[in-house]
Scaffold this motif. Structure first.
Motif, PDB file in Angstrom:
ATOM      1  N   GLU A  93       0.816  -1.218   0.000  1.00 25.66           N
ATOM      2  CA  GLU A  93       0.000   0.000   0.000  1.00 25.66           C
ATOM      3  C   GLU A  93       0.852   1.271   0.000  1.00 25.66           C
ATOM      4  O   GLU A  93       0.325   2.373  -0.096  1.00 25.66           O
ATOM      5  CB  GLU A  93      -0.913   0.028   1.233  1.00 25.66           C
ATOM      6  CG  GLU A  93      -2.102  -0.898   1.123  1.00 25.66           C
ATOM      7  CD  GLU A  93      -2.957  -0.866   2.380  1.00 25.66           C
ATOM      8  OE1 GLU A  93      -2.927   0.147   3.106  1.00 25.66           O
ATOM      9  OE2 GLU A  93      -3.626  -1.874   2.642  1.00 25.66           O
ATOM     10  N   GLY A  94       2.141   1.106   0.156  1.00 19.01           N
ATOM     11  CA  GLY A  94       3.028   2.270   0.098  1.00 19.01           C
ATOM     12  C   GLY A  94       3.000   3.155   1.335  1.00 19.01           C
ATOM     13  O   GLY A  94       3.421   4.306   1.293  1.00 19.01           O
ATOM     14  N   ASP A  97       6.147   5.154   2.870  1.00 19.65           N
ATOM     15  CA  ASP A  97       6.504   6.533   2.502  1.00 19.65           C
ATOM     16  C   ASP A  97       6.351   7.461   3.697  1.00 19.65           C
ATOM     17  O   ASP A  97       7.227   8.257   4.007  1.00 19.65           O
ATOM     18  CB  ASP A  97       5.568   7.064   1.402  1.00 19.65           C
ATOM     19  CG  ASP A  97       5.887   6.454   0.047  1.00 19.65           C
ATOM     20  OD1 ASP A  97       6.732   5.550  -0.003  1.00 19.65           O
ATOM     21  OD2 ASP A  97       5.274   6.883  -0.938  1.00 19.65           O
ATOM     22  N   ARG A  98       5.193   7.353   4.330  1.00 23.53           N
ATOM     23  CA  ARG A  98       4.888   8.235   5.439  1.00 23.53           C
ATOM     24  C   ARG A  98       5.891   8.050   6.571  1.00 23.53           C
ATOM     25  O   ARG A  98       6.332   9.016   7.192  1.00 23.53           O
ATOM     26  CB  ARG A  98       3.468   7.929   5.935  1.00 23.53           C
ATOM     27  CG  ARG A  98       2.926   8.977   6.845  1.00 23.53           C
ATOM     28  CD  ARG A  98       1.697   8.488   7.537  1.00 23.53           C
ATOM     29  NE  ARG A  98       2.030   7.447   8.488  1.00 23.53           N
ATOM     30  CZ  ARG A  98       1.132   6.718   9.135  1.00 23.53           C
ATOM     31  NH1 ARG A  98      -0.133   6.885   8.907  1.00 23.53           N
ATOM     32  NH2 ARG A  98       1.515   5.808   9.992  1.00 23.53           N
ATOM     33  N   VAL A  99       6.239   6.796   6.817  1.00 17.79           N
ATOM     34  CA  VAL A  99       7.217   6.502   7.871  1.00 17.79           C
ATOM     35  C   VAL A  99       8.540   7.198   7.583  1.00 17.79           C
ATOM     36  O   VAL A  99       9.156   7.794   8.462  1.00 17.79           O
ATOM     37  CB  VAL A  99       7.412   4.974   7.978  1.00 17.79           C
ATOM     38  CG1 VAL A  99       8.588   4.640   8.873  1.00 17.79           C
ATOM     39  CG2 VAL A  99       6.140   4.315   8.500  1.00 17.79           C
ATOM     40  N   LEU A 100       8.945   7.144   6.316  1.00 19.59           N
ATOM     41  CA  LEU A 100      10.249   7.717   5.958  1.00 19.59           C
ATOM     42  C   LEU A 100      10.249   9.246   5.966  1.00 19.59           C
ATOM     43  O   LEU A 100      11.303   9.867   5.945  1.00 19.59           O
ATOM     44  CB  LEU A 100      10.687   7.210   4.588  1.00 19.59           C
ATOM     45  CG  LEU A 100      11.039   5.723   4.529  1.00 19.59           C
ATOM     46  CD1 LEU A 100      11.398   5.324   3.111  1.00 19.59           C
ATOM     47  CD2 LEU A 100      12.185   5.401   5.474  1.00 19.59           C
ATOM     48  N   GLU A 175       8.542  -8.102  -4.286  1.00 15.67           N
ATOM     49  CA  GLU A 175       7.284  -7.379  -4.166  1.00 15.67           C
ATOM     50  C   GLU A 175       6.115  -8.277  -3.800  1.00 15.67           C
ATOM     51  O   GLU A 175       5.130  -7.832  -3.228  1.00 15.67           O
ATOM     52  CB  GLU A 175       6.962  -6.675  -5.488  1.00 15.67           C
ATOM     53  CG  GLU A 175       7.733  -5.394  -5.658  1.00 15.67           C
ATOM     54  CD  GLU A 175       7.541  -4.805  -7.027  1.00 15.67           C
ATOM     55  OE1 GLU A 175       6.532  -5.125  -7.671  1.00 15.67           O
ATOM     56  OE2 GLU A 175       8.421  -4.041  -7.458  1.00 15.67           O
ATOM     57  N   ASP A 176       6.234  -9.538  -4.145  1.00 16.33           N
ATOM     58  CA  ASP A 176       5.113 -10.427  -3.896  1.00 16.33           C
ATOM     59  C   ASP A 176       4.853 -10.513  -2.396  1.00 16.33           C
ATOM     60  O   ASP A 176       5.745 -10.347  -1.591  1.00 16.33           O
ATOM     61  CB  ASP A 176       5.423 -11.828  -4.411  1.00 16.33           C
ATOM     62  CG  ASP A 176       6.311 -11.796  -5.637  1.00 16.33           C
ATOM     63  OD1 ASP A 176       5.829 -12.165  -6.682  1.00 16.33           O
ATOM     64  OD2 ASP A 176       7.487 -11.377  -5.519  1.00 16.33           O
ATOM     65  N   TYR A 258      14.078   0.244  -0.684  1.00 11.46           N
ATOM     66  CA  TYR A 258      12.627   0.458  -0.791  1.00 11.46           C
ATOM     67  C   TYR A 258      12.308   1.222  -2.068  1.00 11.46           C
ATOM     68  O   TYR A 258      12.953   2.209  -2.390  1.00 11.46           O
ATOM     69  CB  TYR A 258      12.162   1.249   0.426  1.00 11.46           C
ATOM     70  CG  TYR A 258      10.721   1.692   0.391  1.00 11.46           C
ATOM     71  CD1 TYR A 258       9.692   0.762   0.344  1.00 11.46           C
ATOM     72  CD2 TYR A 258      10.384   3.046   0.426  1.00 11.46           C
ATOM     73  CE1 TYR A 258       8.371   1.172   0.331  1.00 11.46           C
ATOM     74  CE2 TYR A 258       9.069   3.457   0.417  1.00 11.46           C
ATOM     75  CZ  TYR A 258       8.070   2.528   0.368  1.00 11.46           C
ATOM     76  OH  TYR A 258       6.762   2.936   0.356  1.00 11.46           O
ATOM     77  N   SER A 259      11.299   0.735  -2.813  1.00 16.57           N
ATOM     78  CA  SER A 259      11.035   1.387  -4.096  1.00 16.57           C
ATOM     79  C   SER A 259       9.688   2.071  -4.172  1.00 16.57           C
ATOM     80  O   SER A 259       9.303   2.559  -5.224  1.00 16.57           O
ATOM     81  CB  SER A 259      11.188   0.377  -5.228  1.00 16.57           C
ATOM     82  OG  SER A 259      10.328  -0.705  -5.002  1.00 16.57           O
ATOM     83  N   SER A 260       8.939   2.082  -3.064  1.00 21.23           N
ATOM     84  CA  SER A 260       7.681   2.829  -3.022  1.00 21.23           C
ATOM     85  C   SER A 260       6.688   2.346  -4.078  1.00 21.23           C
ATOM     86  O   SER A 260       6.918   1.353  -4.752  1.00 21.23           O
ATOM     87  CB  SER A 260       7.960   4.317  -3.193  1.00 21.23           C
ATOM     88  OG  SER A 260       6.811   5.060  -2.906  1.00 21.23           O
ATOM     89  N   THR A 261       5.570   3.052  -4.226  1.00 20.89           N
ATOM     90  CA  THR A 261       4.576   2.669  -5.224  1.00 20.89           C
ATOM     91  C   THR A 261       4.558   3.686  -6.352  1.00 20.89           C
ATOM     92  O   THR A 261       5.273   4.671  -6.325  1.00 20.89           O
ATOM     93  CB  THR A 261       3.179   2.581  -4.597  1.00 20.89           C
ATOM     94  OG1 THR A 261       2.938   3.779  -3.879  1.00 20.89           O
ATOM     95  CG2 THR A 261       3.073   1.404  -3.674  1.00 20.89           C
ATOM     96  N   GLY A 262       3.693   3.434  -7.322  1.00 19.72           N
ATOM     97  CA  GLY A 262       3.708   4.229  -8.549  1.00 19.72           C
ATOM     98  C   GLY A 262       3.514   5.726  -8.409  1.00 19.72           C
ATOM     99  O   GLY A 262       4.281   6.487  -8.975  1.00 19.72           O
ATOM    100  N   SER A 263       2.534   6.149  -7.662  1.00 17.74           N
ATOM    101  CA  SER A 263       2.225   7.584  -7.696  1.00 17.74           C
ATOM    102  C   SER A 263       2.816   8.320  -6.515  1.00 17.74           C
ATOM    103  O   SER A 263       3.097   7.729  -5.506  1.00 17.74           O
ATOM    104  CB  SER A 263       0.731   7.798  -7.705  1.00 17.74           C
ATOM    105  OG  SER A 263       0.194   7.423  -6.467  1.00 17.74           O
TER     106      SER A 263
END
Lengths: 263, 338
Positions: A93-94, A97-100, A175-176, A258-263
């Protein structure tokens, strides 16, 4: 350090507010947790009641071990809830990001953003079993013993956290949704029984690869059997530090990957 | 004055795992995987000076979010350097994080289940904001964003517009000198958009806060950002002011001509105008599009008025949207890469 302690308190208060916002959910969860623990004891009772001795352990010694195993386990359960769902909630769910984005250590946030307070019911139960069985066995638990039990609880909990942190880190590279955590989680229960009942391979595994034995069996044996297991009591903090450092190292590498999500 | 943000040759590559189709494909994936390297950000360099408001635009998948995520320390760059507020974002993450504010329009930074004010209080402690600073700032935020009404509602019950106002306020609670906003106005109605823009302007004006924002709404840029950067396929296509953008890319203008009647319109239709593209709109009107390096509006008008009886002429201003759309479509950056 002081800032982190005060933040821990803040996170805890925050968590409590959320839990209280869903009162019914909280009550049900407390009840089911206690139920599950009572059921676990009943199982031990049924299995070991018939046999007077298992691998050289008497019934009360086994229940003592069971009670002892509940201590690190319950503290771990209280803290680990986010590790268990890390891949789904934070990676897929990405939310990571918020944590970082926050000026707080990332692992600190993951561990302390949520608790499972009801797990502490097991701590109480574990202490109860330890005290009751010690009396039956005729074992006098002095201040030193209790200090050791407290230290073993901390080490055991850290060993559990380290192992599950290592498994959690897999999701930084794959990612799985990785299904490796539930089976290993089930392995935690292996530590509730005397290790001599297992074949040498599993015993080796539980001692040196996934060292759950150092969280439960070895410290208990050190209390009950004394001399024979003293060396393991000394190894306990060593194993804790080694696995703890390894997991922190891998976590750091994972965060960088960590590669995060698309948007 | 040195830049508050300095980016040089920034590159980000992802290794994407290509899933094969169907159940058999999924099985095959278990044993051998096919990877493809995607370059999401391709050697971008720029500098932002303290107090600037910069718009960062580009079509979906252009690399905007990836850039922002590197700038905020979420992602580690595959190549190149970033220096922001004196830090390398991903190296000194926690120290850096307390000096920036970040809003992701698509995702809230607040705690979902508790009242907004509780989230604010927790953030106040995380960022070490004193109680008195907190009060002053909240008061100012409230004046523009009108947070007061829903401060005691859980975040999950807020509308998108309300949530965004809270998110923006939350990101600025610790008064960071540098703020990144990734699509802060996405999905908002006009009033909410206006609130957010007003707020950002105010923060920039009063506190000298440096702001970088991405958006798809070019009116955000027109209203807020004297400077914009356009990115596509991971490369920076343009970096400059709106005026400059228009000067560089605004190749032709258009006139809308209303004629007296149909006959006059036909007469205009027959008129020889080299390089002017004529488009008949209806019986009595035409749109004339002419290249600005060949014609002036006055020149075209003179020819038209001499040839036919005209009732009205409107000079059509080319919108920034039109310009940007054509950049996205790849029509106009061959020779004008800055």
């Amino acid at each position: 350090m002081r800032r982190h302690v005060s933040l821990l308190a803040q996170y805890f208060i925050q968590y409590s507010k959320v839990r209280l916002a869903y009162r019914g959910d909280f009550i049900i969860s407390v009840v089911t947790t206690i139920g599950a623990t009572l059921f676990g004891i009943a199982v031990v009772w049924l299995i070991f009641k018939g046999a007077p001795r298992v691998a050289g352990w008497t019934f009360y010694e086994i229940v003592f071990l069971y009670g002892f195993s509940l201590l690190p386990m319950s503290v771990f359960n209280m803290l680990s809830i986010n590790l268990y769902y890390f891949s789904e909630i934070y990676i897929v769910e990405g939310k990571f990001d918020r944590v970082l984005l926050r000026p707080v250590n990332s692992l600190f946030q993951i561990l302390f953003e949520q608790f499972r307070l009801e797990a502490l019911g097991d701590t109480v139960l574990g202490l109860f079993l330890i005290v009751t069985c010690a009396r039956r066995i005729g074992l006098e638990l002095g201040a030193g013993d209790w200090l050791f039990i407290a230290a073993a609880t901390v080490c055991g909990c850290l060993i559990y956290l380290a192992i599950f942190l290592l498994l959690t880190c897999i999701s930084f590279w794959m990612e799985d949704r990785v299904g490796v955590i539930p089976p290993v989680y089930n392995m935690l229960t292996f530590g509730r029984y005397p290790m001599d009942i297992y074949n040498p391979f599993i015993k080796f595994l539980l001692s040196w690869v996934v060292p759950f034995g150092f969280a439960t069996y070895y410290p208990t044996a050190a209390v009950l059997k004394q001399d024979e297991f003293r060396i393991y009591a000394w190894l306990m903090p060593v194993v804790t530090v080694v696995f703890g450092a390894l997991s922190l190292f891998v976590w750091k590498r994972g965060v960088r990957n960590y590669s995060s999500t698309g948007s | 004055m040195p830049g508050i943000v300095e980016v040089e040759d920034l590159v980000k590559e992802f290794r994407a795992f290509e899933r094969r189709e169907g159940l058999l494909g999924a099985l095959a994936d278990l044993f051998s995987r096919q990877y493809r390297t995607v370059r999401a950000v391709d050697r971008i360099s720029f500098e932002i000076r303290p107090g600037e408001m910069v718009g960062y635009i580009g079509p979906n998948g252009a690399g905007k979010s990836t850039t922002i995520k590197m700038l905020t320390g979420i992602l580690v760059a595959s190549g190149g350097t970033i220096r922001a507020n004196g830090y390398i974002p991903w190296k000194e993450r926690t120290k850096y994080a307390s000096t920036i504010g970040v809003v992701f329009g698509q995702r809230t930074q607040l705690w979902w289940d508790i009242a907004v004010v509780e989230s604010f209080q927790l953030l106040r402690k995380i960022y070490n904001v004193s109680e008195s600073d907190y009060k002053t700032r909240m008061k100012r935020f409230d004046e523009i964003l009108e947070l007061g009404r829903y401060l005691h509602t859980p975040v999950r019950k807020l509308s998108l517009g309300e949530r965004m106002r809270c998110d923006v306020a939350a990101a600025l609670l610790h008064s960071p000198p540098l703020v990144f906003l990734d699509e802060p106005t996405i999905g908002l109605d006009i009033v909410a958009k206006e609130h957010i823009r007003q707020f950002l302007k105010d923060v920039n004006h009063h506190s000298g806060t440096t702001i970088l924002l991405t958006t798809h709404d070019l009116s955000d840029i027109e209203e807020l950002c004297p400077r914009l950067m356009i990115i596509d396929h991971g490369r920076l296509l343009f970096d400059g002011g709106l005026k400059e953008l228009k000067r560089l890319f605004w190749r032709d203008s258009a006139l809308k001509v209303d004629l007296k009647d149909r006959e006059e319109a036909d007469r205009l239709g027959a008129l020889e105008l080299d390089g002017v593209e004529k488009q008949r709109l209806d019986d009595m009107s035409y749109r004339l599009r002419f290249p600005r390096d060949q014609w002036t509006a006055a020149g075209v008008i003179r020819r038209v008025v001499n040839a036919a009886e005209v009732r009205d002429i409107v000079i059509e201003e080319q919108s920034i949207e039109e310009v940007v759309k054509r950049i996205y479509l790849g029509e106009m950056f061959q020779e004008s890469r800055p």
